[in-house]
Enzyme design. Structure first.
Site, PDB file in Angstrom:
ATOM      1  N   TYR A   1       8.722  45.872  -4.195  1.00  0.00           N
ATOM      2  CA  TYR A   1       9.473  46.125  -5.436  1.00  0.00           C
ATOM      3  C   TYR A   1      10.115  47.515  -5.376  1.00  0.00           C
ATOM      4  O   TYR A   1      11.317  47.688  -5.596  1.00  0.00           O
ATOM      5  CB  TYR A   1       8.534  46.008  -6.650  1.00  0.00           C
ATOM      6  CG  TYR A   1       9.016  46.777  -7.847  1.00  0.00           C
ATOM      7  CD1 TYR A   1      10.093  46.324  -8.596  1.00  0.00           C
ATOM      8  CD2 TYR A   1       8.418  47.997  -8.210  1.00  0.00           C
ATOM      9  CE1 TYR A   1      10.560  47.063  -9.675  1.00  0.00           C
ATOM     10  CE2 TYR A   1       8.880  48.727  -9.276  1.00  0.00           C
ATOM     11  CZ  TYR A   1       9.942  48.259 -10.010  1.00  0.00           C
ATOM     12  OH  TYR A   1      10.402  49.003 -11.061  1.00  0.00           O
TER      13      TYR A   1
ATOM     14  N   SER B   1      14.744  34.686 -16.462  1.00  0.00           N
ATOM     15  CA  SER B   1      13.571  34.464 -15.605  1.00  0.00           C
ATOM     16  C   SER B   1      12.345  35.137 -16.219  1.00  0.00           C
ATOM     17  O   SER B   1      11.218  34.741 -15.952  1.00  0.00           O
ATOM     18  CB  SER B   1      13.819  34.979 -14.188  1.00  0.00           C
ATOM     19  OG  SER B   1      13.880  36.390 -14.189  1.00  0.00           O
TER      20      SER B   1
ATOM     21  N   SER C   1      13.489  53.596 -10.714  1.00  0.00           N
ATOM     22  CA  SER C   1      12.123  53.813 -11.184  1.00  0.00           C
ATOM     23  C   SER C   1      11.494  55.000 -10.468  1.00  0.00           C
ATOM     24  O   SER C   1      11.828  55.291  -9.307  1.00  0.00           O
ATOM     25  CB  SER C   1      11.316  52.546 -10.876  1.00  0.00           C
ATOM     26  OG  SER C   1       9.939  52.802 -10.914  1.00  0.00           O
ATOM     27  N   ALA C   2      10.542  55.627 -11.141  1.00  0.00           N
ATOM     28  CA  ALA C   2       9.782  56.711 -10.515  1.00  0.00           C
ATOM     29  C   ALA C   2       8.986  56.190  -9.328  1.00  0.00           C
ATOM     30  O   ALA C   2       8.448  56.985  -8.559  1.00  0.00           O
ATOM     31  CB  ALA C   2       8.839  57.333 -11.542  1.00  0.00           C
ATOM     32  N   THR C   3       8.935  54.894  -9.176  1.00  0.00           N
ATOM     33  CA  THR C   3       8.253  54.309  -8.010  1.00  0.00           C
ATOM     34  C   THR C   3       8.875  54.806  -6.699  1.00  0.00           C
ATOM     35  O   THR C   3       8.215  54.817  -5.666  1.00  0.00           O
ATOM     36  CB  THR C   3       8.278  52.763  -8.093  1.00  0.00           C
ATOM     37  OG1 THR C   3       7.373  52.247  -7.126  1.00  0.00           O
ATOM     38  CG2 THR C   3       9.655  52.184  -7.844  1.00  0.00           C
TER      39      THR C   3
ATOM     40  N   ILE D   1      13.721  46.577 -21.574  1.00  0.00           N
ATOM     41  CA  ILE D   1      14.555  47.787 -21.691  1.00  0.00           C
ATOM     42  C   ILE D   1      15.998  47.396 -22.007  1.00  0.00           C
ATOM     43  O   ILE D   1      16.669  48.045 -22.810  1.00  0.00           O
ATOM     44  CB  ILE D   1      14.468  48.633 -20.396  1.00  0.00           C
ATOM     45  CG1 ILE D   1      12.996  48.970 -20.110  1.00  0.00           C
ATOM     46  CG2 ILE D   1      15.284  49.916 -20.527  1.00  0.00           C
ATOM     47  CD1 ILE D   1      12.746  49.546 -18.729  1.00  0.00           C
TER      48      ILE D   1
ATOM     49  N   LYS E   1      14.207  49.043  -5.113  1.00  0.00           N
ATOM     50  CA  LYS E   1      14.834  50.085  -5.961  1.00  0.00           C
ATOM     51  C   LYS E   1      15.452  51.169  -5.076  1.00  0.00           C
ATOM     52  O   LYS E   1      16.589  51.593  -5.297  1.00  0.00           O
ATOM     53  CB  LYS E   1      13.801  50.707  -6.916  1.00  0.00           C
ATOM     54  CG  LYS E   1      13.310  49.777  -8.016  1.00  0.00           C
ATOM     55  CD  LYS E   1      14.398  49.482  -9.031  1.00  0.00           C
ATOM     56  CE  LYS E   1      13.976  48.559 -10.146  1.00  0.00           C
ATOM     57  NZ  LYS E   1      15.088  47.978 -10.889  1.00  0.00           N
TER      58      LYS E   1
HETATM   59  N1  UFG Z   1      -4.294  50.990 -16.090  1.00  0.00           N
HETATM   60  C1  UFG Z   1      -5.606  50.697 -16.454  1.00  0.00           C
HETATM   61  N2  UFG Z   1      -5.870  49.436 -16.856  1.00  0.00           N
HETATM   62  C2  UFG Z   1      -4.929  48.430 -16.932  1.00  0.00           C
HETATM   63  C3  UFG Z   1      -3.596  48.763 -16.558  1.00  0.00           C
HETATM   64  C4  UFG Z   1      -3.328  50.038 -16.136  1.00  0.00           C
HETATM   65  O1  UFG Z   1      -6.487  51.555 -16.395  1.00  0.00           O
HETATM   66  O2  UFG Z   1      -5.261  47.301 -17.304  1.00  0.00           O
HETATM   67  C5  UFG Z   1      -3.964  52.373 -15.685  1.00  0.00           C
HETATM   68  C6  UFG Z   1      -3.441  52.487 -14.262  1.00  0.00           C
HETATM   69  O3  UFG Z   1      -4.497  52.629 -13.336  1.00  0.00           O
HETATM   70  C7  UFG Z   1      -2.550  53.741 -14.373  1.00  0.00           C
HETATM   71  C8  UFG Z   1      -2.013  53.682 -15.804  1.00  0.00           C
HETATM   72  O4  UFG Z   1      -2.905  52.826 -16.515  1.00  0.00           O
HETATM   73  O5  UFG Z   1      -3.326  54.905 -14.238  1.00  0.00           O
HETATM   74  C9  UFG Z   1      -0.602  53.109 -15.907  1.00  0.00           C
HETATM   75  O6  UFG Z   1      -0.552  51.845 -15.251  1.00  0.00           O
HETATM   76  P1  UFG Z   1       0.659  50.829 -15.455  1.00  0.00           P
HETATM   77  O7  UFG Z   1       0.308  49.586 -14.690  1.00  0.00           O
HETATM   78  O8  UFG Z   1       0.972  50.663 -16.889  1.00  0.00           O
HETATM   79  O9  UFG Z   1       1.902  51.592 -14.805  1.00  0.00           O
HETATM   80  P2  UFG Z   1       2.083  52.194 -13.344  1.00  0.00           P
HETATM   81  O10 UFG Z   1       2.204  53.692 -13.514  1.00  0.00           O
HETATM   82  O11 UFG Z   1       1.072  51.705 -12.391  1.00  0.00           O
HETATM   83  O12 UFG Z   1       3.467  51.530 -12.913  1.00  0.00           O
HETATM   84  C10 UFG Z   1       4.618  51.740 -13.685  1.00  0.00           C
HETATM   85  C11 UFG Z   1       5.517  50.507 -13.603  1.00  0.00           C
HETATM   86  C12 UFG Z   1       6.072  50.332 -12.222  1.00  0.00           C
HETATM   87  C13 UFG Z   1       6.698  51.609 -11.762  1.00  0.00           C
HETATM   88  C14 UFG Z   1       5.701  52.734 -11.846  1.00  0.00           C
HETATM   89  C15 UFG Z   1       6.267  54.052 -11.383  1.00  0.00           C
HETATM   90  O13 UFG Z   1       4.796  49.344 -13.949  1.00  0.00           O
HETATM   91  O14 UFG Z   1       7.053  49.325 -12.239  1.00  0.00           O
HETATM   92  O15 UFG Z   1       5.271  52.858 -13.209  1.00  0.00           O
HETATM   93  O16 UFG Z   1       7.101  54.589 -12.310  1.00  0.00           O
HETATM   94  F1  UFG Z   1       7.082  51.448 -10.481  1.00  0.00           F
END
Ligand code: UFG
Length: 337
Positions: A148, A34, A124-126, A12, A152
Site C-alpha cells: 500500500y 468499492s 500518506s505519512a506511510t 476523506i 503511494k
Molecule cells: N492501535 C491499537 N489498537 C487497534 C488499532 C490501532 O492499539 O485496534 C494503535 C496502533 O498500534 C497505533 C495507533 O493505534 O499505535 C494508530 O493505529 P492506526 O491503525 O489507527 O493507524 P496507523 O498509524 O497504523 O496507520 C495509519 C493509516 C495508514 C497510514 C499510516 C501512516 O491507517 O494508512 O497511518 O500515516 F499509512
C-alpha cells in the site's frame, strides 16, 4: 470549469466535497463504490444544500473515464481513489499495484490529453516508513514497508517524472497523518467494512457496544506512556487543506509535498482517555502484544503547509473525539443505519 474528485464518496473525499461545495466550486465525483456508498451524496446534499454530479466508474476503465473528460469541462483533479488497507495490501499486492498504479496512470494520461494539468494527490505519512526522528519534515528519507505504502510512493514519483516532462503541470502531494473525527453534523463519517483496523473506528464501536473490548497493541514503545504515538488530524481540517492546495495549484506550477498533520503526537491511551471524556463513559480496553510493523511514534512538522498553503489545523483532540462519537451514535451501522 469543474474539479474532478476521484473517490469522492469515501471518508476523506466526502468531507472534501462538502468543503468544495461550500466554497462554491463545481464538483464532479467519480467513484466505483468499492469501499463507499452512493447514499453519501444525499448526506452531502443535506449538509451543503447542493447536489453535485456523481459518476460510477472505475479508474481502470480508461474509456469511461475519458468520456467524463469529453463530456465535461474539467480543469483539475483531487485524486483520492485507491485501495488503502495496509494488511490487505500485503495479502493481495498485485491487486493493490494494479488498482492504485494503473488507475492513476490512466487518470494522468487522460488529464494530459484534455489539458487538465492540476492535481492534488492523496498521499500518506506511510511514505516515511520508520522515521529516524520526529517531528517529520517533508525532506525526510522515504521508504515503505508494505505494498500500500509503496503504491503511494510510486505515484509520488510518477507525478514528479510527469512534471519533469511537462512543466505545465501543478502537482500538490498531501501526506496525511492519521485522519479521524467526522463532520460535526454527524451526517458523514468513516464507515469501514467489517471489523475496523484503525484505532478510532475501533474505539467508536467499543463505545456503542458493537465490539466488546479494544486491544491496545503494545505498551512497551519508547513513548511517554509506552503506547504508540501518532499525529491525529480532524478530517474537516484535512479536507480544508485540499482547498488551499487547489488554490495554490491554480497559481503555481511544479511539484510540492506537504505534511498534513497537527504537529502534535498523542498516544493510544491519550486517545482512549479523550474519547472517554467526550462520551462520559469508560472504554473497555486491554493491553496485548505489539502489532507487527507498527512504529513508536510518528508526527508531522506541518510548517511548510502553514507557510506555503496558509493552512493549519484548528480542531483539537476534543473535537476529533466528540465528532467521531457523534457520527457513530447517529449511525451505529454506518451508512446502512
Ligand atoms: N492501535 C491499537 N489498537 C487497534 C488499532 C490501532 O492499539 O485496534 C494503535 C496502533 O498500534 C497505533 C495507533 O493505534 O499505535 C494508530 O493505529 P492506526 O491503525 O489507527 O493507524 P496507523 O498509524 O497504523 O496507520 C495509519 C493509516 C495508514 C497510514 C499510516 C501512516 O491507517 O494508512 O497511518 O500515516 F499509512
Amino acid at each position: 470549469m469543474a474539479i474532478l474528485v476521484t473517490g469522492g464518496t469515501g471518508f476523506i473525499g466526502s468531507h472534501t466535497v462538502v468543503e468544495l461545495l461550500n466554497a462554491g466550486k463545481e464538483v464532479i465525483i467519480v467513484d466505483n463504490f468499492s469501499n463507499s456508498k452512493p447514499v453519501v451524496l444525499d448526506r452531502i446534499e443535506k449538509i451543503t444544500g447542493k447536489r453535485c454530479k456523481l459518476i460510477e466508474a472505475d479508474l481502470l476503465d480508461y474509456d469511461k473515464i475519458e468520456n467524463i473528460f469529453k463530456e465535461n469541462k474539467i480543469e483539475s483533479c483531487i485524486h483520492f481513489a485507491g485501495l488503502k488497507a495496509v494488511g490487505e495490501s500485503v495479502a493481495i499486492p498485485l491487486r493493490y499495484y494494479h488498482n492504485n498504479i494503473t488507475g492513476t496512470l490512466n487518470l494522468l494520461d487522460i488529464m494530459s490529453k484534455y489539458g487538465a494539468k492540476k492535481i492534488v494527490f492523496s498521499s500518506s505519512a506511510t511514505v516515511y516508513g520508520k522515521p529516524k526522528s520526529v517531528p517529520i519534515r517533508e525532506d525526510a528519507d522515504l521508504y515503505t514497508t508494505n505494498p500500500y505504502g509503496e503504491t503511494k510512493l510510486m505515484i509520488e514519483r510518477i507525478l514528479s517524472d510527469l512534471y519533469n516532462s511537462d512543466k505545465e503541470w501543478s502537482v500538490s502531494i498531501l501526506r496525511y497523518f492519521n485522519p479521524i473525527g467526522a463532520h460535526e453534523s454527524g451526517l458523514i463519517g468513516e464507515d469501514p467494512k467489517g471489523i475496523p483496523n484503525n484505532l478510532l473506528p475501533y474505539i467508536a464501536k467499543v463505545a456503542i457496544g458493537a465490539l466488546p473490548c479494544l486491544s491496545v497493541f503494545g505498551n512497551d514503545y519508547n513513548t511517554h506512556d509506552g503506547t504508540g504515538v501518532r499525529d491525529y488530524i480532524h478530517v474537516v481540517d484535512l479536507a480544508i487543506a485540499h482547498l488551499h492546495a487547489l488554490e495554490r495549484a491554480e497559481k503555481v506550477t511544479g511539484v510540492e509535498h506537504f505534511n498534513i498533520g497537527t504537529g502534535v503526537g498523542y498516544s493510544v491511551l491519550d486517545i482512549v482517555h479523550a474519547y472517554e471524556e467526550a462520551i462520559g463513559e469508560k472504554i473497555n480496553y486491554k493491553i496485548v502484544d505489539r502489532r507487527p510493523g507498527d512504529i513508536d511514534e510518528c508526527y508531522a512538522d506541518p510548517t511548510r503547509a502553514k507557510e506555503l498553503l496558509g493552512w493549519q489545523a484548528t480542531r483539537g483532540i476534543k473535537e476529533m473525539c466528540r465528532d467521531s462519537a457523534n457520527w457513530q451514535k447517529n449511525n451505529p451501522n454506518g451508512y446502512d443505519s
